[in-house]
Design an enzyme around this catalytic site. Structure first.
Site, PDB file in Angstrom:
ATOM      1  N   THR A 176      62.236  69.219  29.999  1.00  6.71           N
ATOM      2  CA  THR A 176      63.697  69.266  29.977  1.00  6.71           C
ATOM      3  C   THR A 176      64.140  69.125  31.426  1.00  6.71           C
ATOM      4  O   THR A 176      63.365  69.406  32.328  1.00  6.71           O
ATOM      5  CB  THR A 176      64.197  70.653  29.497  1.00  6.71           C
ATOM      6  OG1 THR A 176      63.389  71.097  28.427  1.00  6.71           O
ATOM      7  CG2 THR A 176      65.638  70.614  29.063  1.00  6.71           C
ATOM      8  N   GLY A 206      66.329  70.688  19.382  1.00  7.14           N
ATOM      9  CA  GLY A 206      65.996  71.937  20.066  1.00  7.14           C
ATOM     10  C   GLY A 206      67.236  72.589  20.663  1.00  7.14           C
ATOM     11  O   GLY A 206      68.354  72.372  20.194  1.00  7.14           O
TER      12      GLY A 206
END
Lengths: 310, 310
Positions: A176, A206
């Site tokens: 990320t 997510g």
């Protein structure tokens, strides 16, 4: 005027220390420095925290090293599905996109959702239709093709992803990028972007595009961007939990971040980290994994970037 | 053993009192009673709170009166895109689906995401693929076609939805169903389901499928299901905020719900309501709109259903 501050992360799913070469490490640190420089240039010229987090995240989205934008991992069908979100601490306006394909900079599309629609979250093909209507840049499959990511996918293609996620390659699960910033006007903002999980199926989403879980910003408390095992961050409502501990329980920024990542998230079984700051100029870079690609720069001080340690 | 409790809502976007006929009112109250009865039968026979909220929400999804499941409103392209989520207070496990088409009972699919995958949220076609693989029941377009919903869509089709949302027909914006329950074992759970906004575009996702915003459950604090202007509930992280006010600030259940809906949500500019309960048997049905389709039943007492008032 407020002294500006910018913090970034490139994911808590770092390469294991044992697999990191000096060359790779130098490349990661250079990419983190480039993102800090890009965002900090905005802040130094009086730009907004919102603009700074977008620009810093775009810089990491444009690098093949991080799992976001250009460096996004492959889904089970060999595509790239990306998620991103952004939130402005001044008015708590927010925008996000989930499961978008072909968008060069998902964080910029998230910002346009915030600024050009009455909505917060757009998903899938609908979000892509919106992107086309407003002329947001797309890129071809070739742009997103990275040999390393492709090999990672080939390793797990057609197998039980979930097991392999833990055993072989934590990076693809925890990849990320994110940024939090404080501008001269005293406003804060946060943004997060991800390429998801290698070999992911079923349109899994997510925490990265979810306001309150992956991203949160409120001038009165803090700005937060998370990275980690997304499902646990969703169930823990992690980003907002940091804010709630500060506002309702009176914890310090560092105290709230430690409580959430080192205690509450671990109780749930989740791993990862977050970056956070507040308008007083405090910041925290916290993780319960081996490392987290990260950096920060305070006005008038030297930039600092690191990967491992605490 | 704990005395069971079940509360439900059918949305804060009720028909205006001036437009409600005695016949319509009777139909809504009967549908609410049917959902309470369905869920309460589970609880009375020793079933789990998780099962009870699923069954109660299914009952409302199967009714054409509420904007969820069969009664879902039309999107801008004349389809039905539904969202749902469910959370178990015992272990904070959660499941959700966003933007799914043709699924008879989205809340049941959300539960299967929780129980049969490692994920929390699946979106769009991927979620539909998962539903097909596990044999989840689909229905045809005809099943979801309702003449009233179709007329509502025709009124706004091709126009600027957003303006009309506020001016003409609040129902289509605030339509949602949800349930919270406390079972004999002392566990709590929450579930929410919606058919979205009439004439919605771009794959917009509201708060209903988002853990922490539309739905939240944690045995130590409370179970919450929200209904209202989704974007404000997302930015406010409303469902989890109730839990945080209880856990971190020591507010009572009713106090926390009032603080969130009557003060904090209004400050953001949002309208809607929520239902909540805790394992002590306290419950709260709170809204800042003219009405909210709602009901509750406590073990050994008569069921209560209502639409307007406070």
């Amino acid at each position: 005027m407020t002294k500006t501050l910018l913090a970034i992360h490139g994911g808590a799913g770092t390469l294991l220390k044992s697999e990191m070469s000096p060359e790779k490490e130098a490349a990661y640190l250079a990419a983190l420095n480039a993102a800090l420089l890009a965002g900090n240039t905005v802040l130094a010229s009086g730009g907004s925290a919102l603009e700074a987090v977008e620009i810093a995240v775009r810089s990491m989205e444009d690098s093949p090293l991080f799992n976001a934008g250009k460096g996004s991992v492959f889904t089970a069908t060999g595509e790239h599905e990306m998620d991103a979100s952004i939130m402005n601490g001044k008015d708590r306006m927010a925008g996000a996109v989930a499961g978008v394909r072909g968008i060069k900079n998902p964080v910029s599309l998230a910002r346009k959702v915030m600024e050009k629609t009455e909505h917060v979250l757009l998903a899938g093909k609908g979000a892509e239709d919106f992107a086309k209507e407003i002329g947001e840049p797309f890129e071809s499959e070739a742009y997103f093709h990275d040999e390393l990511r492709y090999k990672q996918w080939q390793m797990v293609k057609g197998t039980d992803t979930v097991k392999l996620d833990h055993d072989l390659n934590p990076e693809k699960k925890l990849g990320t990028v994110g940024a939090v910033a404080l501008d001269k006007q005293g406003n804060i903002a946060a943004a997060t972007s991800t390429g998801g999980m290698t070999n992911k199926r079923y349109g899994r989403v997510g925490d990265s595009p979810i306001i309150g879980s992956g991203t949160y910003a409120r001038n009165e408390t803090c700005a937060v961007s998370c990275t980690g095992s997304g499902e646990f961050f969703l169930r823990g409502v992690v980003a907002y939990e940091v804010s709630a501990l500060i506002e309702f329980k009176g914890l310090s920024l560092q105290g709230a971040c430690d409580e959430v990542i080192q205690k509450r998230l671990l109780e749930l079984g989740g791993d990862g980290g977050l970056i956070a700051l507040d308008r007083n100029g405090d910041h925290a870079l916290v993780f319960n994994t081996e490392g987290m690609y990260r950096g920060f720069i305070k006005e008038g001080e030297k930039a600092s970037v690191s990967i491992y340690g605490s």
